[in-house]
Design an enzyme around this catalytic site. Structure first.
Site, PDB file in Angstrom:
ATOM      1  N   ASP A 202      18.897 -16.022  -0.295  1.00 30.55           N
ATOM      2  CA  ASP A 202      20.284 -16.303   0.059  1.00 30.55           C
ATOM      3  C   ASP A 202      20.997 -14.983   0.351  1.00 30.55           C
ATOM      4  OD1 ASP A 202      20.220 -15.394  -2.536  1.00 30.55           O
ATOM      5  OD2 ASP A 202      21.779 -16.746  -3.265  1.00 30.55           O
ATOM      6  N   ASP A 204      23.895 -12.343  -0.311  1.00 29.72           N
ATOM      7  CA  ASP A 204      24.787 -11.908  -1.393  1.00 29.72           C
ATOM      8  C   ASP A 204      26.097 -11.402  -0.801  1.00 29.72           C
ATOM      9  OD1 ASP A 204      22.824 -12.249  -3.541  1.00 29.72           O
ATOM     10  OD2 ASP A 204      21.779 -10.570  -2.595  1.00 29.72           O
TER      11      ASP A 204
END
Length: 479
Positions: A202, A204
């Site tokens: 993912d 950040d």
């Protein structure tokens, strides 16, 4: 007695607004509890649901095209949520519905709806870095720090990742470009923008409107997938929120910071996206290696860390002209630990105007001591450093949130000594102070080192507080 109000009892306009919203004549209790929400309720009532449905459909087409759901299902879910209050009689739940609907009607278009219109041209700003030349050096540095002994009996918490992460990443790439004044990224994706060989999960992010963004995104996912989405707040991570699905699968998380903090975070501009300066990220990585859990991660997947480390080393070599010749001078700075009081004294006089730094391992103790000093010039950089800093009478005071590794009884391990030095350098970068000579010496002190076993480590500071969450399906907000 829960009577229905009559129009002679309450002002007609307010009563009418609440009645229209609820789809019924409010009880006396409902009226008195909701009357101060009349302005928000009116905004919700007049909100153009058709335009909103259209925006969600466009978001779906662009970022969630592989999700099997029809346009009519999306519309039904949206209209159902915006009429949910008509079947709700609990005042607490009504307040939650009003709050969340208000976020959608006042912010969604500007935050996520805007992603569906034509984007500005991408300004290509990539520099070609020779990361390969740093891979052997990075491997040597990391090998000397690969000293954690994995306890096979230790039960590790599983981090389940949602299948929607790839869709959200696609959306986030566009979001970072459109909102690059309020949202920046760090971590693997930011390094991927420099070195396409980096693997990332993912994305950040740090942003100044994290809660609003995550609520809007949670609803977008809910309307597209039909899943119950939950937002959680973790007490020991400052201003941190995470979106998970109903099966506790991680979708995305975010740290919220103030605008004045955002303004001082060192950053660079790549393809219309601001990323945290890789120099700053490298210092954070060195700091985090003082955390025993991070060394365990290194032991499990050294090549992942090697790719990141090599990328950041090449960046600092290219940007700051760092020469890797092994000349370390006074690095790492001398560190003496008082295990009883949980304070580490770092001798800083060889590099900075302040002669020493007192590093507290308990944040509450630091806060109390700062009050006793009667000093009001401390700098709080929130989750960017997880610490305040204060310089008073030529002494720096700060808090270190990681473990301190010991190589022998009462002796700070060089990995933690470098982590403490990196923590001080983060302050220098954030305040535009001098750091390049110290950075050069710090990086060179990581070269040609033998492995030193870990004798023991201090425990991390225990953070009080409770978990907070927003459960959209159950109309509950607990913070």
């Amino acid at each position: 007695m829960n009577r229905n109000p009559d129009q002679n009892t309450f002002p007609n306009i307010t009563l009418k607004i609440i009645e229209t919203y609820l789809g019924r004549v409010p009880s006396v209790n409902e009226y008195h509890m909701l009357k101060l929400q009349a302005r928000n309720i009116q905004k919700i009532t007049v909100f153009n649901k058709d335009i909103f449905v259209s925006l969600v459909k466009k978001n779906k087409k662009r970022f969630f095209s592989d999700v099997d759901t029809s346009a009519s299902e999306i519309k039904d879910r949206i209209l159902s949520y915006f009429s949910k209050q008509t079947q709700t009689y609990n005042i607490g739940k009504l307040f939650t519905i009003i709050e969340l609907q208000s976020v959608l009607v006042t912010t969604y278009t500007d935050i996520l709806g805007v992603l569906t219109i034509k984007a500005p041209n991408v300004i290509s700003s990539k520099i070609s870095y020779n990361v390969t030349s740093m891979e052997e050096l990075a491997r040597d540095m990391l090998n000397s720090m690969n000293v954690a002994v994995i306890d096979k009996a230790k039960v590790m918490g599983r981090h389940n990742v949602s299948s929607l992460v790839k869709n959200v990443n696609k959306l986030m790439e566009e979001y970072l470009r459109r909102h690059n004044k309020s949202c920046i990224c760090y971590g693997s994706y930011s390094l991927y923008l420099i070195n396409p060989n980096i693997r990332y999960g993912d994305i950040d992010i740090l942003q100044t409107n994290s809660r609003t963004f995550l609520i809007d995104l949670a609803f977008l996912i809910k309307f597209i997938t039909g899943n119950n989405i939950i937002l959680s707040k973790i007490p020991y991570l400052r201003n941190y929120m995470v979106i998970k699905d109903e099966n506790d699968n991680h979708i995305i998380d975010s740290f919220n910071i103030r605008q004045d903090t955002m303004n001082v975070v060192p950053k660079i501009f790549i393809d219309n996206i601001y990323i945290v300066d890789p120099t700053f990220q490298l210092l954070n990585m060195i700091k985090m290696f003082s955390q025993i859990d991070r060394l365990e991660d290194l032991s499990k997947d050294p090549e992942k860390f090697n790719a990141r480390m090599a990328t950041m080393l090449e960046y600092v070599r290219y940007t700051h002209g760092i020469v890797f010749d092994g000349k370390r001078n006074n690095m790492p700075m001398k560190c003496i630990i008082d295990e009883n009081n949980r304070i580490v004294t770092v001798t800083t006089k060889d590099y900075f105007s302040f002669k020493k730094c007192l590093v507290y391992l308990d944040e509450n103790v630091l806060s109390s001591d700062i009050l006793d000093l009667n000093a009001d010039t401390s700098c709080d950089f929130e989750s960017v450093t997880n610490s305040v800093y204060l310089i008073h009478d030529n002494i720096m005071y700060t808090y270190f949130s990681n473990t301190i590794l010991l190589s022998d009884k009462g002796k700070v391990h060089e990995i933690s000594a470098r982590g403490l030095c990196a923590h001080i350098l983060l302050y220098q970068m954030l305040t535009s102070g001098e750091y390049k000579q110290c950075l050069s010496d710090l990086l060179n002190s990581m070269m040609n080192r033998d492995k030193i076993p870990i004798y023991s480590h201090t425990e991390r500071d225990k953070k009080p507080g409770r978990h907070g969450f927003i459960n959209i399906e159950k109309d509950i907000i607990v913070f």
